[in-house]
Design a protein around this motif. Structure first.
Motif, short mmCIF file in Angstrom:
data_model
loop_
_atom_site.label_atom_id
_atom_site.label_comp_id
_atom_site.label_asym_id
_atom_site.label_seq_id
_atom_site.Cartn_x
_atom_site.Cartn_y
_atom_site.Cartn_z
N PHE A 13 -2.23 3.92 3.62
CA PHE A 13 -1.77 2.88 2.70
C PHE A 13 -2.78 2.60 1.59
CE2 PHE A 13 1.46 1.90 5.82
CZ PHE A 13 2.53 1.63 5.00
N ILE A 16 -2.12 5.44 -0.89
CA ILE A 16 -0.84 5.39 -1.57
C ILE A 16 -0.67 4.12 -2.38
CG2 ILE A 16 1.66 5.27 -1.20
CD1 ILE A 16 1.21 7.09 1.22
N ALA A 17 -0.99 3.00 -1.77
CA ALA A 17 -0.67 1.71 -2.38
C ALA A 17 -1.87 1.00 -2.98
CB ALA A 17 0.01 0.82 -1.35
N ILE A 21 -2.47 -3.73 -2.13
CA ILE A 21 -1.22 -3.67 -1.36
C ILE A 21 -1.55 -3.63 0.13
CG2 ILE A 21 0.79 -2.26 -0.78
CD1 ILE A 21 1.13 -3.66 -3.40
N TRP A 22 -2.56 -2.83 0.52
CA TRP A 22 -2.91 -2.74 1.92
C TRP A 22 -3.34 -4.10 2.46
CZ3 TRP A 22 -2.16 -0.28 6.15
CH2 TRP A 22 -2.94 -0.57 7.25
N MET A 25 -0.28 -5.89 3.14
CA MET A 25 0.53 -5.20 4.13
C MET A 25 -0.06 -5.29 5.52
SD MET A 25 3.16 -3.42 4.75
CE MET A 25 3.76 -2.31 6.02
N TYR A 43 7.68 3.67 4.39
CA TYR A 43 6.84 2.74 3.63
C TYR A 43 5.81 3.45 2.78
CZ TYR A 43 9.10 -0.42 6.88
OH TYR A 43 10.03 -1.10 7.61
N SER A 44 5.46 4.68 3.15
CA SER A 44 4.58 5.47 2.30
C SER A 44 5.26 5.78 0.98
CB SER A 44 4.20 6.78 2.99
OG SER A 44 3.47 6.55 4.16
N PRO A 47 5.76 1.63 -1.04
CA PRO A 47 4.74 0.65 -0.62
C PRO A 47 5.04 -0.78 -1.04
CG PRO A 47 3.91 2.08 -2.36
CD PRO A 47 5.20 2.68 -1.91
N LYS A 48 5.65 -0.99 -2.20
CA LYS A 48 5.94 -2.37 -2.62
C LYS A 48 7.02 -2.99 -1.74
CE LYS A 48 4.33 -1.95 -7.37
NZ LYS A 48 4.68 -2.04 -8.80
N ALA A 50 7.38 -2.13 1.32
CA ALA A 50 6.72 -2.30 2.62
C ALA A 50 6.11 -3.69 2.74
CB ALA A 50 5.65 -1.23 2.81
#
Length: 199
Positions: A13, A16-17, A21-22, A25, A43-44, A47-48, A50
């Motif tokens: 995450f 990717i995000a 974001i992590w 998340m 979710y990968s 990500p948004k 997620a």
């Protein structure tokens, strides 16, 4: 097993995000469960979404825990409420199609799965998720609190599915949860107002 999943997820995450974001998340999971491989893949790619799914899951878990006694939160009325409410929230926060995919992914499934081949617990969750998505589409502008109570009332009147009831007979008891005897009775048992916390 959980740590083996969590550490790769953190790297995934963050890559990717991004760390922001992590941070929101964390590890998407509710009821203490780890991500399935289907959730990781979904979710990968989104990500948004997620982050929104995680927020909806947390809100649904808190609402069900506040409304229902602990013995209902697995395969019972509280579990049914949580799944329906989670799916209603996801439908409003993402899309009906994504909410459908997220609900399936949580069960370790993908579009194209065979419903009739699933176990009763999974079928129960799928049915309650469906009810929640329909309510999320029907009432897009109602407040979250309104939706939680509305779904609680639907649950109380038999509008959702459960596979476990509460018994006072030791001969019927197959699992005691928080001091309450319960019995697995199979798929498509209507929900009731049993296990609601008194205000």
């Amino acid at each position: 097993m959980k740590n083996k999943i969590i550490m790769p997820l953190m790297a995934l995450f963050m890559t990717i995000a991004g760390s922001c974001i992590w941070g929101e998340m964390n590890v998407y999971a509710y009821s203490g469960t780890s991500l399935t491989s289907q959730e990781i893949s979904l979710y990968s790619a989104h990500p948004k979404y997620a982050v929104k799914v995680k927020s909806c899951a947390d809100k649904a878990t808190r609402a069900s825990q506040n409304l229902y006694k602990e013995y209902t939160l697995w395969q019972g009325n509280g579990d049914a409420h949580r799944h329906a409410y989670w799916s209603a929230l996801m439908t409003r926060e993402t899309t009906e199609n994504f909410a459908w995919k997220a609900g399936l992914a949580h069960e370790g499934l993908e579009p194209g799965y065979k419903f009739e081949k699933q176990d009763d617990d999974t079928k129960m969750d799928i049915q309650n998720n469906y009810s929640g998505r329909m309510l999320g589409q029907k009432y897009p502008s109602k407040s979250d609190d309104y939706m939680s109570v509305f779904i609680k009332n639907i649950c109380s009147s038999g509008g959702l599915k459960r596979i476990r009831i509460y018994t006072d007979k030791k001969s019927k008891n197959d699992k005691t949860i928080s001091g309450t005897m319960t019995q697995y009775v199979g798929y498509y048992v209507k929900t009731t107002d049993g296990g609601l916390k008194k205000k």
